[in-house]
Design a protein around this motif. Structure first.
Motif, mmCIF file in Angstrom:
data_model
loop_
_atom_site.group_PDB
_atom_site.id
_atom_site.type_symbol
_atom_site.label_atom_id
_atom_site.label_comp_id
_atom_site.label_asym_id
_atom_site.label_seq_id
_atom_site.Cartn_x
_atom_site.Cartn_y
_atom_site.Cartn_z
ATOM 1 N N SER A 121 -2.821 -0.699 -4.002
ATOM 2 C CA SER A 121 -0.720 -0.452 -4.151
ATOM 3 C C SER A 121 -0.624 0.704 -3.859
ATOM 4 O O SER A 121 -1.462 1.255 -2.893
ATOM 5 C CB SER A 121 -0.685 -0.059 -5.497
ATOM 6 N N PRO A 122 0.470 0.639 -3.189
ATOM 7 C CA PRO A 122 1.918 -0.479 -3.202
ATOM 8 C C PRO A 122 2.092 -2.023 -2.818
ATOM 9 O O PRO A 122 1.268 -1.715 -1.630
ATOM 10 C CB PRO A 122 3.001 0.009 -2.958
ATOM 11 N N ILE A 123 2.497 -3.000 -2.714
ATOM 12 C CA ILE A 123 2.157 -4.029 -2.148
ATOM 13 C C ILE A 123 4.054 -4.307 -2.057
ATOM 14 O O ILE A 123 5.247 -3.984 -2.233
ATOM 15 C CB ILE A 123 1.651 -4.931 -2.782
ATOM 16 N N ASN A 124 4.127 -4.911 -0.741
ATOM 17 C CA ASN A 124 5.170 -6.531 -1.237
ATOM 18 C C ASN A 124 4.939 -7.368 -2.089
ATOM 19 O O ASN A 124 3.812 -8.053 -2.071
ATOM 20 C CB ASN A 124 5.394 -6.183 0.432
ATOM 21 N N ILE A 125 6.821 -7.731 -2.289
ATOM 22 C CA ILE A 125 6.219 -8.751 -3.543
ATOM 23 C C ILE A 125 7.122 -9.901 -2.524
ATOM 24 O O ILE A 125 8.293 -9.505 -1.901
ATOM 25 C CB ILE A 125 6.790 -8.116 -4.418
ATOM 26 N N VAL A 126 7.121 -10.760 -2.341
ATOM 27 C CA VAL A 126 7.538 -11.791 -1.672
ATOM 28 C C VAL A 126 8.062 -12.880 -3.255
ATOM 29 O O VAL A 126 7.198 -13.406 -3.458
ATOM 30 C CB VAL A 126 6.394 -12.775 -0.853
ATOM 31 N N THR A 127 9.364 -12.530 -3.423
ATOM 32 C CA THR A 127 9.707 -13.223 -4.709
ATOM 33 C C THR A 127 9.463 -14.942 -5.008
ATOM 34 O O THR A 127 9.465 -14.835 -5.098
ATOM 35 C CB THR A 127 11.069 -13.181 -4.622
ATOM 36 N N ARG A 128 9.237 -15.721 -3.649
ATOM 37 C CA ARG A 128 9.428 -16.850 -3.067
ATOM 38 C C ARG A 128 7.884 -16.859 -4.431
ATOM 39 O O ARG A 128 7.704 -18.542 -4.677
ATOM 40 C CB ARG A 128 9.734 -17.788 -2.604
ATOM 41 N N LYS A 129 7.551 -15.696 -3.696
ATOM 42 C CA LYS A 129 5.560 -16.456 -3.893
ATOM 43 C C LYS A 129 4.685 -15.945 -5.138
ATOM 44 O O LYS A 129 4.073 -15.915 -5.938
ATOM 45 C CB LYS A 129 4.553 -16.264 -2.695
ATOM 46 N N THR A 130 5.649 -15.336 -6.231
ATOM 47 C CA THR A 130 5.702 -15.111 -7.820
ATOM 48 C C THR A 130 5.035 -16.612 -8.510
ATOM 49 O O THR A 130 5.961 -17.010 -8.220
ATOM 50 C CB THR A 130 6.576 -13.896 -8.520
ATOM 51 N N ARG A 153 4.939 -7.811 -11.905
ATOM 52 C CA ARG A 153 3.978 -7.815 -12.570
ATOM 53 C C ARG A 153 2.943 -8.028 -12.464
ATOM 54 O O ARG A 153 2.899 -9.204 -11.700
ATOM 55 C CB ARG A 153 3.985 -8.303 -13.752
ATOM 56 N N TYR A 154 1.308 -7.051 -11.516
ATOM 57 C CA TYR A 154 0.428 -7.289 -11.056
ATOM 58 C C TYR A 154 -0.423 -6.550 -11.658
ATOM 59 O O TYR A 154 0.186 -4.891 -11.529
ATOM 60 C CB TYR A 154 1.163 -7.471 -9.508
ATOM 61 N N LYS A 155 -1.767 -6.299 -10.545
ATOM 62 C CA LYS A 155 -2.940 -5.399 -10.864
ATOM 63 C C LYS A 155 -3.086 -5.267 -9.796
ATOM 64 O O LYS A 155 -3.287 -5.183 -8.552
ATOM 65 C CB LYS A 155 -3.873 -6.521 -11.590
ATOM 66 N N GLY A 156 -3.305 -3.142 -9.677
ATOM 67 C CA GLY A 156 -3.074 -2.625 -8.709
ATOM 68 C C GLY A 156 -3.542 -0.839 -8.620
ATOM 69 O O GLY A 156 -5.046 -1.117 -9.781
ATOM 70 N N SER A 157 -4.005 -0.025 -8.250
ATOM 71 C CA SER A 157 -4.660 1.154 -8.367
ATOM 72 C C SER A 157 -3.113 2.153 -8.163
ATOM 73 O O SER A 157 -1.998 2.046 -7.880
ATOM 74 C CB SER A 157 -5.053 0.998 -7.221
ATOM 75 N N LEU A 158 -3.618 2.931 -7.791
ATOM 76 C CA LEU A 158 -2.961 5.166 -8.030
ATOM 77 C C LEU A 158 -2.430 4.565 -6.329
ATOM 78 O O LEU A 158 -2.924 3.935 -5.664
ATOM 79 C CB LEU A 158 -3.745 5.983 -8.300
ATOM 80 N N THR A 159 -1.610 4.912 -6.137
ATOM 81 C CA THR A 159 -0.584 4.696 -4.581
ATOM 82 C C THR A 159 -1.059 6.288 -3.806
ATOM 83 O O THR A 159 -0.905 6.494 -2.771
ATOM 84 C CB THR A 159 0.411 4.235 -4.266
ATOM 85 N N THR A 160 -2.016 7.263 -4.484
ATOM 86 C CA THR A 160 -2.775 8.300 -3.663
ATOM 87 C C THR A 160 -4.211 8.758 -4.362
ATOM 88 O O THR A 160 -4.901 8.244 -4.883
ATOM 89 C CB THR A 160 -1.863 9.600 -4.045
ATOM 90 N N PRO A 161 -5.090 9.058 -2.570
ATOM 91 C CA PRO A 161 -6.272 9.401 -3.146
ATOM 92 C C PRO A 161 -6.368 10.278 -4.510
ATOM 93 O O PRO A 161 -5.757 11.005 -4.769
ATOM 94 C CB PRO A 161 -6.300 9.962 -2.107
ATOM 95 N N GLY A 162 -7.061 9.507 -5.749
ATOM 96 C CA GLY A 162 -8.810 8.707 -5.182
ATOM 97 C C GLY A 162 -8.270 7.122 -5.630
ATOM 98 O O GLY A 162 -8.776 6.233 -5.454
ATOM 99 N N CYS A 163 -6.752 6.543 -6.139
ATOM 100 C CA CYS A 163 -6.558 5.167 -4.927
ATOM 101 C C CYS A 163 -7.308 4.162 -5.811
ATOM 102 O O CYS A 163 -7.694 2.853 -5.983
ATOM 103 C CB CYS A 163 -7.092 4.988 -3.889
ATOM 104 N N THR A 164 -8.028 4.750 -7.413
ATOM 105 C CA THR A 164 -8.266 4.322 -8.442
ATOM 106 C C THR A 164 -7.256 3.197 -8.871
ATOM 107 O O THR A 164 -6.678 2.909 -9.224
ATOM 108 C CB THR A 164 -8.175 4.842 -9.708
ATOM 109 N N GLU A 165 -8.552 1.248 -8.827
ATOM 110 C CA GLU A 165 -7.988 0.269 -9.549
ATOM 111 C C GLU A 165 -7.754 0.262 -10.261
ATOM 112 O O GLU A 165 -8.614 -0.801 -11.228
ATOM 113 C CB GLU A 165 -8.573 -0.756 -8.448
ATOM 114 N N SER A 166 -6.942 0.774 -11.314
ATOM 115 C CA SER A 166 -7.263 0.573 -13.482
ATOM 116 C C SER A 166 -5.742 0.777 -12.764
ATOM 117 O O SER A 166 -5.079 1.055 -15.002
ATOM 118 C CB SER A 166 -7.628 2.300 -13.478
ATOM 119 N N VAL A 167 -4.828 -0.280 -12.697
ATOM 120 C CA VAL A 167 -3.525 0.686 -12.803
ATOM 121 C C VAL A 167 -2.669 -1.181 -12.998
ATOM 122 O O VAL A 167 -2.372 -1.721 -11.963
ATOM 123 C CB VAL A 167 -2.663 1.104 -11.888
ATOM 124 N N ILE A 168 -1.644 -0.868 -14.520
ATOM 125 C CA ILE A 168 -1.400 -1.931 -14.871
ATOM 126 C C ILE A 168 0.666 -2.081 -13.848
ATOM 127 O O ILE A 168 0.936 -1.246 -14.254
ATOM 128 C CB ILE A 168 -1.070 -2.876 -16.184
#
Length: 307
Positions: free
Chosen positions: A54-63, A219-234
């Protein structure tokens, strides 16, 4: 021969000015301050090179519409609390001492609020971490929660669904948002890194839109946006932005990084989706359809009016 001079000099500059040491934002990097910019955060922590960042660009037509994304339940968000705001070297952060929780909205558990912090651009310019259809807002608020059963974030981050972050965007308003005065007035006392000061009593509810305006979200599943960037975030990102005046937004840029440089551009660039799906609440679709319907009616009425 002269045409080769500039490329050679630039190559020499980038060879000499290679990032090293701790992580930093792109706006911090200079030859006098060598650090790992976002594209090199995986040198600081390998998780930053993961597939669900994370973060990401959300393309609304592809949600994807998900009817399970019902309105969240906010518990004790209106409770007034006292806390301290701190410049932690890369943001302004506030610990949350009350037991304020979120649940429902297809969250797998009840989550309690731990802290909130912000990411911004330069003097009210583009600075949000997430973007919507490529649009970058001036600032983004993150209210960080962890599963209620856990006592600290370190433990919660070991759970792949242990952390839930609510993200809110800001927009420039023609008038000041008086609900933000406790935070804006405190910023002048925390300009230097590790500076901290007491906040006037506030509530989480006063910082975000009213509950009736929080039904449209992504809503998507991702990570913290600073190190350590852990992929445990809703991640839950709300459509309706929060209004602040340009002067209020500019106040954040008066903070300083740990090297004394103006704290601007403290956002991570958007990361690849890598096949992940982004879901939208049913309300987001209803709101969009309502807007189209109203526009259609207005056009129809305009056409039917006598000359």
């Amino acid at each position: 021969m002269q045409q080769l001079v500039l490329p050679v000099l630039l190559a020499s500059f980038w060879t000499v000015c290679t990032g090293s040491g701790d992580w930093c934002y792109q706006s911090q990097f200079t030859c006098d301050h060598l650090c790992n910019v976002p594209e090199n955060w995986n040198h600081v922590n390998s998780a930053c090179g993961g597939q669900k960042q994370s973060p990401i660009n959300i393309v609304t037509r592809k949600t994807f519409k998900d009817d399970r994304l019902t309105p969240l339940k906010f518990q004790n968000y209106e409770e007034i609390f006292r806390s301290t705001i701190i410049n932690n070297g890369h943001s302004a952060q506030v610990q949350i001492p009350t037991v304020s929780t979120i649940s429902r909205g297809d969250l797998p558990d009840e989550y309690k609020a731990v802290q909130f912090h912000l990411h911004w651009g330069a003097n009210g310019g583009p600075g949000s971490e997430h973007t919507i259809d490529g649009e970058q807002y001036p600032m983004e608020l993150h209210i960080v929660h962890m599963k209620k059963a856990y006592s600290d974030l370190t433990t919660a981050l070991r759970d792949t669904e242990g952390v839930a972050v609510l993200g809110f965007f800001y927009e420039v308003s023609s008038s000041s948002n008086r609900k933000y005065e406790p935070i804006i007035s405190a910023l002048q006392n925390i300009q230097a890194t590790n500076g901290n000061t007491s906040l006037s009593p506030i509530s989480l509810a006063q910082l975000i839109p009213s509950e009736k305006n929080l039904t449209a979200y992504y809503r998507y599943k991702g990570s913290l946006t600073t190190p350590g960037c852990t992929e445990s975030v809703i991640w839950t990102l709300f459509e309706n932005p929060i209004p602040l005046s340009i002067e209020q937004l500019q106040a954040f840029s008066k903070l300083q990084f740990n090297d004394g440089k103006q704290m601007t551009g403290n956002f991570r660039p958007v990361q690849p989706l890598n096949g992940r799906k982004v879901y939208r609440s049913g309300s987001a679709v209803i709101l969009a359809n309502s807007a189209i319907l109203l526009a259609t009616i207005a056009i129809a009425l305009g056409l039917s009016e006598p000359n």
